[in-house]
Design a protein around this motif. Structure first.
Motif, mmCIF file in Angstrom:
data_model
loop_
_atom_site.group_PDB
_atom_site.id
_atom_site.type_symbol
_atom_site.label_atom_id
_atom_site.label_comp_id
_atom_site.label_asym_id
_atom_site.label_seq_id
_atom_site.Cartn_x
_atom_site.Cartn_y
_atom_site.Cartn_z
ATOM 1 N N ALA A 9 -11.603 35.719 23.635
ATOM 2 C CA ALA A 9 -10.843 34.478 23.537
ATOM 3 C C ALA A 9 -11.548 33.440 22.669
ATOM 4 O O ALA A 9 -10.904 32.678 21.952
ATOM 5 N N VAL A 10 -12.895 33.396 22.711
ATOM 6 C CA VAL A 10 -13.640 32.406 21.928
ATOM 7 C C VAL A 10 -13.489 32.693 20.435
ATOM 8 O O VAL A 10 -13.225 31.790 19.636
ATOM 9 N N ALA A 11 -13.671 33.948 20.034
ATOM 10 C CA ALA A 11 -13.564 34.315 18.617
ATOM 11 C C ALA A 11 -12.120 34.454 18.165
ATOM 12 O O ALA A 11 -11.845 34.449 16.959
ATOM 13 N N GLY A 12 -11.180 34.600 19.107
ATOM 14 C CA GLY A 12 -9.777 34.776 18.752
ATOM 15 C C GLY A 12 -9.505 36.158 18.177
ATOM 16 O O GLY A 12 -8.929 36.290 17.091
ATOM 17 N N MET A 13 -9.910 37.226 18.913
ATOM 18 C CA MET A 13 -9.724 38.589 18.437
ATOM 19 C C MET A 13 -9.260 39.484 19.589
ATOM 20 O O MET A 13 -9.620 39.261 20.742
ATOM 21 N N VAL A 14 -8.468 40.498 19.244
ATOM 22 C CA VAL A 14 -8.041 41.507 20.216
ATOM 23 C C VAL A 14 -8.440 42.886 19.710
ATOM 24 O O VAL A 14 -8.487 43.131 18.499
ATOM 25 N N LYS A 15 -8.731 43.793 20.663
ATOM 26 C CA LYS A 15 -9.107 45.160 20.316
ATOM 27 C C LYS A 15 -8.316 46.140 21.181
ATOM 28 O O LYS A 15 -8.523 46.212 22.399
ATOM 29 N N PRO A 16 -7.374 46.881 20.592
ATOM 30 C CA PRO A 16 -6.651 47.911 21.343
ATOM 31 C C PRO A 16 -7.615 49.004 21.814
ATOM 32 O O PRO A 16 -8.538 49.387 21.086
ATOM 33 N N LEU A 17 -7.384 49.520 23.002
ATOM 34 C CA LEU A 17 -8.245 50.537 23.590
ATOM 35 C C LEU A 17 -7.618 51.922 23.450
ATOM 36 O O LEU A 17 -6.408 52.103 23.714
#
Length: 246
Positions: free
Chosen positions: A141-149
């Motif tokens: 949330a801090v960096a503003g990134m998502v990573k699909p698993l």
């Protein structure tokens, strides 16, 4: 008689579009070195019979005065000089972002358009499936990134839609390489530790370029330097003045 070793505050007054913009500082300068430059001697030599080889005229052309500053002060006000950049204050937009379209790659991060975010919802491109944080993807949330698993239900290179609400944020932003040089009035306000007299050095206008590199992953405090030529502006009798104040 007295030796000279200074403790001093250094200030830089940057010149932008022909106008000074106010002094930044005090700067923790680990080096403040001035050179009046190496003079060049031009001579006229006799080739006449009775004075062959003797000097008929000698003219000394003064060299350019230079200034070198080194510092370990990496506040944004100072770091902009090293980056030849433009410093601005930035306020984050807190307007909710709905269905931002991005591509998700299994096991890899995808950057969103904002950082410091909350209330995140991730769906497929049709909006018919809502994915679960911690099961189908993880969020920074801090960096503003998502990573699909890979262990979830999302597929590689899948088009997804992300909705979120940015958290209020203020920042100082430096856009690097917007200038080719730093023009500044430079002032040293100090004290001679040998005799406790106040010392002032005023460089009316310096044309500086950065030296060194910014090793952000190093094991020591960042240090960098600025060096260049001192010029004599119209109305001044020299490029700098030195004052020892009683």
């Amino acid at each position: 008689m007295s030796g000279l070793i200074c403790a001093g505050n250094v200030y830089l007054n940057r010149k932008v579009s022909g106008a000074f913009t106010g002094f930044h500082g005090p700067i923790n300068a680990t080096k403040f070195a001035i050179s009046v430059g190496k003079s060049n001697t031009i001579e006229r030599t006799s080739f006449m019979r009775d004075s062959y080889g003797q000097t008929l005229d000698s003219v000394v052309i003064p060299g350019s005065s230079t200034l070198t500053i080194e510092t370990d002060d990496a506040a944004a006000d100072i770091l902009q000089y090293m980056l030849l950049g433009t410093l601005t204050d930035v306020t984050g937009d807190t307007t909710a972002v709905v269905d931002e379209a991005v591509t998700g790659y299994l096991g890899k991060w995808t950057k969103l358009s904002r950082r410091n975010i909350g209330s995140v919802t991730v769906k497929n491109s049709a909006g018919s499936t809502t994915y679960v944080n911690g099961t189908d993807y993880v969020l920074d949330a801090v960096a503003g990134m998502v990573k699909p698993l890979a262990s979830g239900t999302m597929t590689d290179a899948q088009s997804i839609k992300v909705s979120f609400t940015p958290v209020a944020m203020t920042a100082r932003q430096i856009i690097a390489a917007t200038s080719t040089e730093v023009r500044a009035m430079v002032r040293l306000d100090g004290i001679n530790l040998a005799n406790q007299k106040r010392v002032e050095v005023l460089c009316h206008e310096a044309v500086l370029i950065p030296s060194g590199e910014l090793d952000l992953a190093g094991q020591k405090f960042i240090t960098f330097g600025l060096s260049g030529t001192l010029i004599t502006p119209t109305g001044e009798s020299g490029p700098l003045s030195y004052h020892e104040i009683d």
